[in-house]
Design an enzyme around this catalytic site. Structure first.
Site, PDB file in Angstrom:
ATOM      1  N   ASP A 154       0.807  -1.217   0.000  1.00 15.62           N
ATOM      2  CA  ASP A 154       0.000   0.000   0.000  1.00 15.62           C
ATOM      3  C   ASP A 154       0.843   1.271   0.000  1.00 15.62           C
ATOM      4  O   ASP A 154       2.039   1.262   0.316  1.00 15.62           O
ATOM      5  CB  ASP A 154      -0.944   0.003   1.199  1.00 15.62           C
ATOM      6  CG  ASP A 154      -0.215  -0.090   2.528  1.00 15.62           C
ATOM      7  OD1 ASP A 154       0.763  -0.852   2.618  1.00 15.62           O
ATOM      8  OD2 ASP A 154      -0.613   0.588   3.495  1.00 15.62           O
ATOM      9  N   HIS A 196       7.797   8.951   4.267  1.00 15.05           N
ATOM     10  CA  HIS A 196       6.565   9.729   4.381  1.00 15.05           C
ATOM     11  C   HIS A 196       6.761  11.197   3.975  1.00 15.05           C
ATOM     12  O   HIS A 196       5.887  12.018   4.238  1.00 15.05           O
ATOM     13  CB  HIS A 196       5.967   9.638   5.795  1.00 15.05           C
ATOM     14  CG  HIS A 196       5.522   8.251   6.162  1.00 15.05           C
ATOM     15  ND1 HIS A 196       4.532   8.015   7.088  1.00 15.05           N
ATOM     16  CD2 HIS A 196       5.910   7.020   5.745  1.00 15.05           C
ATOM     17  CE1 HIS A 196       4.350   6.707   7.223  1.00 15.05           C
ATOM     18  NE2 HIS A 196       5.182   6.089   6.408  1.00 15.05           N
ATOM     19  N   ARG A 234      18.931  -7.145  13.724  1.00 15.12           N
ATOM     20  CA  ARG A 234      19.214  -7.425  15.123  1.00 15.12           C
ATOM     21  C   ARG A 234      18.212  -8.425  15.672  1.00 15.12           C
ATOM     22  O   ARG A 234      17.094  -8.549  15.158  1.00 15.12           O
ATOM     23  CB  ARG A 234      19.176  -6.141  15.959  1.00 15.12           C
ATOM     24  CG  ARG A 234      17.785  -5.574  16.144  1.00 15.12           C
ATOM     25  CD  ARG A 234      17.780  -4.192  16.807  1.00 15.12           C
ATOM     26  NE  ARG A 234      18.569  -4.109  18.005  1.00 15.12           N
ATOM     27  CZ  ARG A 234      18.155  -4.472  19.213  1.00 15.12           C
ATOM     28  NH1 ARG A 234      16.932  -4.973  19.349  1.00 15.12           N
ATOM     29  NH2 ARG A 234      18.922  -4.341  20.262  1.00 15.12           N
ATOM     30  N   GLU A 293      -0.530  -1.982   5.209  1.00 17.54           N
ATOM     31  CA  GLU A 293       0.376  -1.884   6.353  1.00 17.54           C
ATOM     32  C   GLU A 293       0.286  -0.509   7.005  1.00 17.54           C
ATOM     33  O   GLU A 293       0.331  -0.387   8.227  1.00 17.54           O
ATOM     34  CB  GLU A 293       1.820  -2.161   5.916  1.00 17.54           C
ATOM     35  CG  GLU A 293       2.827  -2.185   7.075  1.00 17.54           C
ATOM     36  CD  GLU A 293       3.281  -0.803   7.534  1.00 17.54           C
ATOM     37  OE1 GLU A 293       3.459  -0.612   8.757  1.00 17.54           O
ATOM     38  OE2 GLU A 293       3.435   0.099   6.695  1.00 17.54           O
ATOM     39  N   GLU A 294       0.148   0.536   6.183  1.00 23.69           N
ATOM     40  CA  GLU A 294       0.113   1.894   6.720  1.00 23.69           C
ATOM     41  C   GLU A 294      -1.157   2.154   7.524  1.00 23.69           C
ATOM     42  O   GLU A 294      -1.225   3.112   8.291  1.00 23.69           O
ATOM     43  CB  GLU A 294       0.215   2.914   5.579  1.00 23.69           C
ATOM     44  CG  GLU A 294       1.525   2.852   4.794  1.00 23.69           C
ATOM     45  CD  GLU A 294       2.722   3.359   5.585  1.00 23.69           C
ATOM     46  OE1 GLU A 294       2.529   3.832   6.717  1.00 23.69           O
ATOM     47  OE2 GLU A 294       3.844   3.273   5.066  1.00 23.69           O
TER      48      GLU A 294
END
Length: 442
Positions: A122, A407, A220, A180-181
């Site tokens: 998206d 963004h 990580r 996802e956003e």
């Protein structure tokens, strides 16, 4: 530390195999086609059609319309497995996943292992300001976070694996996720059964990351990204004349004290060794110089890495608001949303990714092990279900003016990272099915 990062112009792609390097022009073309047609969460119809058409062209079995616009592709290797792992046999609740099992794909009781790769599709409600030939053609919508690149990398990985099935022995499920956003597509896809039939043993995913330069990877174990929680609060006072405050309950004064007091929650309730954030990002009240506002509204967000904090901030914030309002004779309306949990990487799978990155990237600083962000991601829901690793693939190149933050209306990234992403995914697949990751974690 930034000065020690490698010069992106010096990044050596010789460790990316020739077959994947030869895909680079296609990866760029796919990414730019997707960039021109950005779509918001659960509206990714054109994107899904593009992905499905490519998978169909390459003979890759896949299911569409999962969680509205999601897609799952399944590719089964032809290399004989070196050992077996038992998988559970829960059926998928999603009809298309139950009805269509790709040719050559093991059923849920198969001894072969299954690795999932996740990519989000998206875009964001941002007006693009880049002046490039592949600029967004959809007014007010833009791929300003790199999801077009994630989708292109996943497509390139699917194409390569389909053409080289003899090089791995298990099953790969590639998950193309919507939204996802926001409002979040991972959880609906999980509920639709994308991790079942066959059952997924582990999952990996990447995020192109303009906070790191090309030629670096942030990977990580443990917490990588923070939980995301939001709150709204309206202070209900009693308005009146600015010169006669004793006849009022000043919502601005109450709100100001609330904002200040909220800052003590982290400072005096959270172990300094832990990391957490309480931010009030919006505060509105009043319309005139000489009028005491009847109401004041605020909006904020909470971030933390430690899952033990789930539920704590919601309770503590409301207690703080309630106490201050009571002391002033005000009332309040409070709403709270727990959106995404923190992204927690598995030790073994993170070490698998780290070992692969060491093979793929040779720069002065290839791996950035302590790369964390208080940003959030709904990849966290997948990682709650199965062990996995989410990592950052450096994509900034200031020399090409490709270093704007995520963004931002001028966000773009160095597309050299696309082939690097495919190479990392492919090597993770090969190494995962060779069981090397188990040795790495021992």
């Amino acid at each position: 530390m930034v000065s020690t990062f490698p010069n992106p112009a010096s990044v050596d792609l010789s460790r990316v195999r020739l077959a994947i390097r030869s895909l680079q022009p296609q990866l760029v073309e796919w990414r730019r086609q997707l960039h021109q047609k950005p779509e918001l969460g659960f509206q990714e119809k054109l994107t899904a059609e593009f992905v499905s058409s490519k998978l169909q062209e390459w003979g890759i079995e896949h299911q569409t319309d999962i969680a509205q616009t999601g897609i799952v592709a399944t590719i089964t290797g032809e290399k004989p497995p070196t050992s077996h792992s038992a998988l559970s046999t829960q059926p998928s609740p999603h009809p298309s996943l139950r009805e269509a099992t790709p040719t050559g794909t093991p059923r849920a009781n198969s001894p072969q292992k299954v690795l999932a790769i996740r990519a989000d599709m998206d875009a964001l409600p941002i007006q693009e300001l880049n002046e490039v030939p592949y600029c967004s053609q959809h007014d007010g919508v833009m791929h300003a976070c790199g999801h077009d690149g994630h989708t292109a990398i996943a497509l390139g990985t699917a194409y390569y694996l389909q053409q080289h099935r003899q090089d791995f022995s298990g099953t790969v499920k590639i998950i193309f996720q919507p939204a996802e956003e926001g409002p979040g597509g991972a959880k609906p896809m999980i509920e639709a059964g994308v991790l079942k039939n066959p059952n997924v043993d582990a999952i990996i995913g990447l995020h192109l990351w303009n906070n790191l330069p090309l030629g670096t990877v942030g990977v990580r174990s443990g917490a990588l990204m923070a939980a995301v929680e939001l709150f709204d609060c309206t202070i209900l006072g009693k308005g009146g004349h600015g010169a006669i405050p004793h006849q009022t309950v000043d919502s601005v004064v109450v709100a100001a004290q609330v904002v200040t007091a909220l800052q003590t929650i982290v400072a005096r309730n959270v172990n300094p060794i832990d990391s957490a954030v309480v931010t009030v990002g919006s505060l509105h009240a009043g319309t005139a110089h000489n009028v005491i506002a009847d109401t004041a509204t605020m909006k904020g967000t909470v971030r933390y890495f430690n899952p033990a904090f789930q539920g704590f901030f919601k309770q503590r914030i409301e207690q703080t608001i309630a106490g201050i309002c009571q002391s002033h004779g005000a009332k309040y309306d409070f709403k709270y949303w727990e959106l995404y949990p923190p992204v927690i990487n598995d030790v073994a799978i993170a070490q698998l990714v780290r070992s692969v990155v060491e093979e793929v990237i040779e720069t002065p600083i290839g791996i950035v092990p302590e790369c964390q962000t208080m940003g959030g991601e709904d990849m966290s829901f997948f990682l709650q279900e199965v062990p996995g690793c989410y990592f950052f693939l450096g994509s900034a190149n200031p020399e090409k003016d490709l270093a704007y933050p995520h963004h931002h209306p001028r966000f773009d990234f160095d597309e050299t990272a696309l082939a690097m992403g495919v190479e990392i995914f492919v090597r993770c697949v090969e190494k995962f099915f060779n069981h090397d990751y188990q040795k790495l974690s021992s």
